[in-house]
Enzyme design. Structure first.
Site, PDB file in Angstrom:
ATOM      1  N   LYS A  25      25.110  14.230 -37.666  1.00 23.59           N
ATOM      2  CA  LYS A  25      24.406  15.162 -36.799  1.00 23.59           C
ATOM      3  C   LYS A  25      23.736  16.293 -37.572  1.00 23.59           C
ATOM      4  O   LYS A  25      22.637  16.724 -37.226  1.00 23.59           O
ATOM      5  CB  LYS A  25      25.370  15.736 -35.755  1.00 23.59           C
ATOM      6  CG  LYS A  25      25.713  14.768 -34.644  1.00 23.59           C
ATOM      7  CD  LYS A  25      26.570  15.426 -33.566  1.00 23.59           C
ATOM      8  CE  LYS A  25      26.821  14.451 -32.420  1.00 23.59           C
ATOM      9  NZ  LYS A  25      27.675  15.057 -31.362  1.00 23.59           N
ATOM     10  N   SER A  30      25.819   7.774 -26.462  1.00 21.30           N
ATOM     11  CA  SER A  30      26.272   8.541 -25.302  1.00 21.30           C
ATOM     12  C   SER A  30      25.932  10.025 -25.420  1.00 21.30           C
ATOM     13  O   SER A  30      25.959  10.751 -24.426  1.00 21.30           O
ATOM     14  CB  SER A  30      27.784   8.373 -25.111  1.00 21.30           C
ATOM     15  OG  SER A  30      28.499   8.948 -26.195  1.00 21.30           O
ATOM     16  N   ASN A  31      25.621  10.499 -26.632  1.00 24.23           N
ATOM     17  CA  ASN A  31      25.253  11.910 -26.819  1.00 24.23           C
ATOM     18  C   ASN A  31      23.905  12.237 -26.189  1.00 24.23           C
ATOM     19  O   ASN A  31      23.646  13.379 -25.806  1.00 24.23           O
ATOM     20  CB  ASN A  31      25.171  12.252 -28.309  1.00 24.23           C
ATOM     21  CG  ASN A  31      26.466  12.079 -29.067  1.00 24.23           C
ATOM     22  OD1 ASN A  31      26.460  11.799 -30.257  1.00 24.23           O
ATOM     23  ND2 ASN A  31      27.594  12.228 -28.393  1.00 24.23           N
ATOM     24  N   LEU A  32      23.034  11.244 -26.100  1.00 24.88           N
ATOM     25  CA  LEU A  32      21.637  11.503 -25.748  1.00 24.88           C
ATOM     26  C   LEU A  32      21.458  11.936 -24.298  1.00 24.88           C
ATOM     27  O   LEU A  32      20.376  12.403 -23.927  1.00 24.88           O
ATOM     28  CB  LEU A  32      20.792  10.256 -26.035  1.00 24.88           C
ATOM     29  CG  LEU A  32      20.874   9.726 -27.478  1.00 24.88           C
ATOM     30  CD1 LEU A  32      19.938   8.540 -27.670  1.00 24.88           C
ATOM     31  CD2 LEU A  32      20.575  10.813 -28.494  1.00 24.88           C
ATOM     32  N   CYS A  76      35.030  17.059 -22.642  1.00 26.44           N
ATOM     33  CA  CYS A  76      33.869  16.514 -21.933  1.00 26.44           C
ATOM     34  C   CYS A  76      33.845  14.985 -22.029  1.00 26.44           C
ATOM     35  O   CYS A  76      33.367  14.309 -21.123  1.00 26.44           O
ATOM     36  CB  CYS A  76      32.588  17.104 -22.506  1.00 26.44           C
ATOM     37  SG  CYS A  76      32.369  18.856 -22.124  1.00 26.44           S
ATOM     38  N   GLY A 130      26.262  19.249 -27.280  1.00 31.16           N
ATOM     39  CA  GLY A 130      25.633  19.657 -26.027  1.00 31.16           C
ATOM     40  C   GLY A 130      25.175  21.094 -26.028  1.00 31.16           C
ATOM     41  O   GLY A 130      24.031  21.391 -25.666  1.00 31.16           O
ATOM     42  N   CYS A 164      42.592   3.032 -21.715  1.00 30.15           N
ATOM     43  CA  CYS A 164      41.643   3.897 -20.998  1.00 30.15           C
ATOM     44  C   CYS A 164      40.385   3.972 -21.842  1.00 30.15           C
ATOM     45  O   CYS A 164      40.045   3.012 -22.527  1.00 30.15           O
ATOM     46  CB  CYS A 164      42.250   5.278 -20.730  1.00 30.15           C
ATOM     47  SG  CYS A 164      42.643   6.211 -22.227  1.00 30.15           S
ATOM     48  N   ASP A 209      34.063  22.045 -28.470  1.00 33.79           N
ATOM     49  CA  ASP A 209      34.582  21.545 -27.187  1.00 33.79           C
ATOM     50  C   ASP A 209      36.083  21.296 -27.233  1.00 33.79           C
ATOM     51  O   ASP A 209      36.612  20.502 -26.460  1.00 33.79           O
ATOM     52  CB  ASP A 209      33.860  20.272 -26.768  1.00 33.79           C
ATOM     53  CG  ASP A 209      34.126  19.109 -27.730  1.00 33.79           C
ATOM     54  OD1 ASP A 209      34.738  19.340 -28.786  1.00 33.79           O
ATOM     55  OD2 ASP A 209      33.719  17.969 -27.414  1.00 33.79           O
ATOM     56  N   ASN A 210      36.791  21.975 -28.150  1.00 36.52           N
ATOM     57  CA  ASN A 210      38.234  21.791 -28.216  1.00 36.52           C
ATOM     58  C   ASN A 210      38.908  23.117 -28.550  1.00 36.52           C
ATOM     59  O   ASN A 210      38.338  23.987 -29.203  1.00 36.52           O
ATOM     60  CB  ASN A 210      38.609  20.717 -29.243  1.00 36.52           C
ATOM     61  CG  ASN A 210      38.239  21.123 -30.663  1.00 36.52           C
ATOM     62  OD1 ASN A 210      38.987  21.817 -31.341  1.00 36.52           O
ATOM     63  ND2 ASN A 210      37.056  20.694 -31.119  1.00 36.52           N
TER      64      ASN A 210
END
Length: 388
Positions: A88, A71-73, A195, A43, A345, A132-133
């Site tokens: 990527k 789902s990245n798009l 995220c 992102g 989940c 993101d971590n």
């Protein structure tokens, strides 16, 4: 810098930079000579890489070991549908090279770890953290401090963004604050979801990644005042911004008055990642998606519980009983204590937390966590299922 020259095509491409009095040809030369490493091409990395490539940063390095997912798009605008399933770094390289053929792109299709971080980062002038971590965030920071590299930082969550420039040396050669001055130690494990678990509004990484690119350009060219010693906060929902002042902490273990850390450490352990699952008190029983499929096919008498939120259930579900994590106590009478109960989940994180809660507070002994959650089911059992 005098030996940095431009072709006619490059001069035409960068003409809007060249006519800025404070920037001009000297600023463009500095960009072309620069080597910038971007950690993460998701992102934040998407707009960051696009704008740095377009601006003419001479050498861009990309570290990422993930593959492009549908789902990245929603936010990773560097990629298109044709890239789904590709590494990527490869998809990013092709897109950036088509955007600007005058730059060099180096790819590292590997996780950044304590074993390789110093070797990768040492050859770059500036590092931009798009991770993101927490383990990687602390790793990038510590490696940059140890190698004396500026670290252009940003993070995003739901509607909120943060940005700063860490370890930047001012005109006097004095280093500015780094991430350890702001956050000496990480938060408890699972306190702040990623995220993937908590979500993010799609345009937010575009905003924050563009701000990162701006700070990288300022650091390289010396034009403007970088966000060193300042911490920028942005709320996309209310459109409110704040800038907090941050200072160096004399107790910083890396470069405080009495440093205690001279190398990289085990950041998974430092951030407590996985410890809750590995401890005797936190260990939970689990089954794989293949084992769940066999239970269904054999028509075994078991209960399936979904601890996600109702809006997630609407998007995709496995026909389990919906009992959101925050409302488990209110559903106790619906949870079987006699037959096998499988809890799931999105990824297995919240369901493990749910099982620990039910076992420790109410003594359940028949609960099993679905490894990988609905994501694993979509990947390995039913590809037609939405990954949510």
């Amino acid at each position: 810098m005098e030996n940095i020259t431009f072709s006619k095509a490059e001069l035409e491409r960068y003409s809007r930079h060249l006519i800025i009095p404070e920037f001009n040809i000297e600023g463009q030369r500095k960009l072309k000579a620069a080597r910038v490493l971007v950690v993460g091409s998701g992102g934040l990395g998407s707009p960051l890489l696009l704008y740095l490539a377009a601006a003419g940063v001479g050498t861009l390095g990309i570290v990422d070991f993930d593959v492009v997912d549908e789902s990245n798009l929603q936010r990773q605008v560097l990629f298109g549908r044709e890239d789904v399933g590709r590494p990527k770094v490869e998809a990013a390289r092709d897109r950036l090279q088509s955007l600007n053929p005058h730059i060099q792109i180096l790819t590292y299709n590997t996780p950044l770890t304590s074993d390789n971080a110093l070797d990768i980062i040492k050859d770059f002038d500036v590092v931009a953290d798009g991770t993101d971590n927490f383990p990687t965030r602390y790793l990038v920071n510590d490696a940059c401090v140890l190698l004396d590299k500026p670290n252009v930082y940003a993070s995003i969550f739901r509607f909120e963004g943060q940005a700063s420039v860490f370890n930047f040396r001012n005109a006097k050669g004095e280093p500015g604050p780094n991430y350890r001055d702001l956050y000496p130690t990480p938060p408890p494990p699972d306190l702040v979801p990623s995220c993937a678990e908590g979500g993010v509004i799609g345009v937010l990484p575009g905003i924050m990644g563009s701000l990162q690119a701006n700070e990288v350009i300022k650091v390289i060219t010396g034009v403007g005042e970088p966000l060193s010693g300042r911490f920028f906060l942005f709320d996309a929902a209310s459109f409110e911004t704040r800038i907090l002042k941050i200072r160096r902490n004399p107790k910083n273990p890396l470069n405080g008055e009495h440093p205690t850390q001279t190398g990289l450490i085990d950041y998974q352990d430092f951030c407590g990642v996985g410890q809750a699952d590995e401890s005797p008190q936190g260990q939970v029983k689990s089954i794989t998606v293949q084992e769940l499929q066999k239970l269904r096919e054999s028509q075994a008498d078991f209960q399936l519980i979904d601890v996600r939120e109702p809006y997630e259930y609407e998007i995709a579900h496995l026909q389990g009983d919906l009992m959101p994590l925050g409302q488990l106590d209110a559903h106790l009478d619906k949870i079987s204590s006699s037959k096998q109960v499988v809890v799931h989940c999105r990824s297995g994180k919240r369901s493990a937390e749910a099982i620990r809660h039910l076992e420790q507070k109410y003594g359940f002994a028949n609960l099993y966590n679905l490894e990988g959650g609905i994501l694993a089911w979509a990947d390995q059992i039913d590809p037609s299922l939405a990954k949510y």
